[in-house]
Design an enzyme around this catalytic site. Structure first.
Site, short mmCIF file in Angstrom:
data_model
loop_
_atom_site.label_atom_id
_atom_site.label_comp_id
_atom_site.label_asym_id
_atom_site.label_seq_id
_atom_site.Cartn_x
_atom_site.Cartn_y
_atom_site.Cartn_z
N ARG A 95 10.32 30.70 40.15
CA ARG A 95 10.12 32.14 40.19
C ARG A 95 9.38 32.58 38.93
NH1 ARG A 95 13.79 35.17 43.55
NH2 ARG A 95 15.30 33.84 44.62
N LYS A 122 12.04 40.27 58.87
CA LYS A 122 10.64 40.38 58.47
C LYS A 122 9.83 40.98 59.61
CE LYS A 122 11.01 38.27 54.42
NZ LYS A 122 10.69 38.93 53.14
N THR A 123 8.88 41.83 59.27
CA THR A 123 7.99 42.40 60.27
C THR A 123 6.55 42.20 59.79
OG1 THR A 123 7.84 44.60 59.26
CG2 THR A 123 9.70 44.19 60.75
N HIS A 165 19.33 41.09 52.60
CA HIS A 165 20.43 41.11 51.63
C HIS A 165 21.73 41.58 52.27
CE1 HIS A 165 17.12 41.70 48.45
NE2 HIS A 165 17.67 40.54 48.19
N HIS A 184 16.96 44.73 50.76
CA HIS A 184 16.38 44.80 52.10
C HIS A 184 17.44 44.31 53.10
CE1 HIS A 184 15.77 40.46 51.97
NE2 HIS A 184 15.03 40.58 50.88
N GLN A 208 26.25 30.58 37.96
CA GLN A 208 26.98 31.14 39.10
C GLN A 208 28.41 30.62 39.14
OE1 GLN A 208 24.83 31.75 42.73
NE2 GLN A 208 26.65 31.52 44.00
N LYS A 222 12.53 34.00 61.24
CA LYS A 222 13.53 34.58 60.34
C LYS A 222 13.73 36.06 60.62
CE LYS A 222 14.90 34.49 55.48
NZ LYS A 222 14.48 34.09 54.10
N THR A 258 16.21 40.98 41.51
CA THR A 258 14.83 40.53 41.43
C THR A 258 13.86 41.59 41.94
OG1 THR A 258 15.14 39.43 43.57
CG2 THR A 258 15.41 38.09 41.60
N LYS A 270 13.85 28.18 47.51
CA LYS A 270 12.52 28.34 46.93
C LYS A 270 11.88 26.97 46.70
CE LYS A 270 12.84 32.80 46.60
NZ LYS A 270 11.98 33.68 47.40
N ASP A 296 22.38 29.23 52.16
CA ASP A 296 21.73 28.50 51.07
C ASP A 296 22.54 28.52 49.77
OD1 ASP A 296 21.41 31.17 50.45
OD2 ASP A 296 19.28 31.03 49.98
#
Length: 421
Positions: A86, A233-234, A48, A45, A172, A230, A40, A82, A193
């Protein structure tokens, strides 16, 4: 410890479909296992990395990882986690992203000379599947009543979910079945998830191969910081593996700045240090937290893992230069890494006296303030204090003719780029 016991000690297991069965299988066999990622975006990051670090541990323990790039699933969108649909990307974008993610995976999993792993793309076994074959041979195996009870779908029923994303768990599941039949894959791992998608795949395998088919699922805990937010993340956004998106210096600093309350957990999860090494660092956190040895080791291990020894050396060189003030020792490329996100401006090659130049560069608000700061010794050019208001500053002062780093006071840095450089 065997691999499952080690994962438990590291806090890397959330749920398992058959804990005893998996332990028994691994005791007697080298297991093939897989984890997937949808293209995607054009880079992974650190979020992942969470399940893929587990995949890497299996590889180092002698097992065979299969990495799945979701060229098909990535084109329709995973509803997991989500709250809304998307936006679909073009197939050209999905294919370009897939190539870039595959390159990053090779960097992570081909480090060992005898690395035994395989990379696949689920687009390869879905692109020629007709709609009728899909409905007759695959769709018939799925009960809608069961599908809507899965958390990945149930959480979306109030806000709505398209048939496209509703079908994601079927695709999947097809992946797991295909890899079970063609790659002898027995274990799928994923984030917390992904439990519903993983169990759907196991149900499909048992319908096709029999109820006694040896196949397993394992999920990874949701990674949270000690404050409950979480991980990964920054304020500046995600921490990317692509050095063009997050430089090795920024990557190193992210790990170096972790809290004492989190660092041992991250050492267990993200590094390959053994139990004794981590417990020794845990003791240092408790008795000498000011030295931040655990954070430094975490930063070193992770930066080397993702960016190699050269990336680590660059990050450490920049960090040391910032600490010591020896900016002039850095290369232009290192300046870009360390100061690329700091306030900056572009100035012409022609010189001007320092007091005026600082105002023109947007570093000082007035000539009076500029002269005052210079006279008080608050202005540093490339790490060197300048107290001559009439000093003629120009492109000759720039590192490799490109950059001038200005420090005002103790911590305020500015990057000036020379026009045309």
């Amino acid at each position: 410890m065997n691999i499952i016991e080690e994962l438990e000690w590291r806090g890397a297991i959330n749920q398992q479909t058959d804990e005893d069965g998996l332990k028994a299988y691994i005791k007697d066999n080298k297991i093939s296992l897989y984890c997937g990622v949808d293209p995607t975006g054009d880079s992974l990051h650190i979020g992942h990395l969470i399940p893929f670090m587990v995949l890497k541990r299996f590889q180092l323990a002698g097992h065979r990882p299969v990495i799945l790039i979701g060229g098909a699933t990535g084109s329709i969108g995973d509803p997991s986690g989500k709250s809304e649909e998307r936006n679909l990307q073009t197939m050209e974008q999905v294919e370009d992203n897939a190539r870039k993610l595959a390159s990053q995976m090779e960097n992570l999993f081909l480090k060992e000379k005898d690395a035994d792993f395989r990379m696949v793309n689920n687009y390869d076994w879905t692109k020629n599947l007709t709609l009728l074959d899909f409905l007759r041979n695959i769709g018939k195996r799925f009960n809608v009543n069961t599908m809507i009870k899965k958390d990945i779908v149930a959480s979306r029923l109030e806000t709505g979910i398209s048939f496209t994303e509703f079908s994601y768990q079927i695709l999947q599941s097809m992946d797991f079945l295909h890899l079970f039949e063609n790659e002898d894959v027995r274990l799928q791992i994923g984030g917390a998830d992904q439990w519903g998608n993983i169990t759907s795949g196991l149900e499909l395998i048992r319908k096709e191969a029999g109820a006694d088919a040896e196949a397993f699922g394992l999920t990874i805990p949701l990674m949270l910081k000690s404050d409950g937010t979480k991980f990964g993340k920054t304020a500046g956004g995600a921490i990317w593996l692509d050095p063009e998106k997050t430089s090795p210096y920024e990557f190193y600093q992210f790990w170096l700045n972790q809290n004492d309350a989190d660092v041992v957990k991250y050492l267990k999860y993200f590094t390959f240090l053994n139990k004794e090494e981590i417990e020794a660092l845990e003791e240092k956190v408790a008795t000498q937290p000011e030295k931040r040895e655990a954070q430094r080791r975490l930063a070193e291990e992770m930066t080397t893992f993702v960016h190699g020894q050269t990336g680590l050396q660059d990050a450490q060189t920049i960090t040391e230069a910032l600490f010591s003030g020896n900016i002039q020792d850095l290369s232009a490329k290192q300046i870009e890494q360390g100061f690329g996100n700091m306030p900056g401006s572009t100035m012409p090659k022609e010189g001007n006296n320092l007091a005026v130049w600082l105002v023109d560069a947007g570093i000082e608000g007035s000539r009076r303030q500029s002269r005052e700061d210079i006279n008080n010794g608050a202005i540093y050019i490339n790490g060197q204090r300048l107290q001559d208001v009439d000093y003629e500053i120009s492109a000759a002062d720039a590192i490799e003719g490109k950059y001038i780093v200005v420090r005002r006071g103790k911590k305020k840095y500015f990057l000036v780029t020379i026009e045309g450089a």
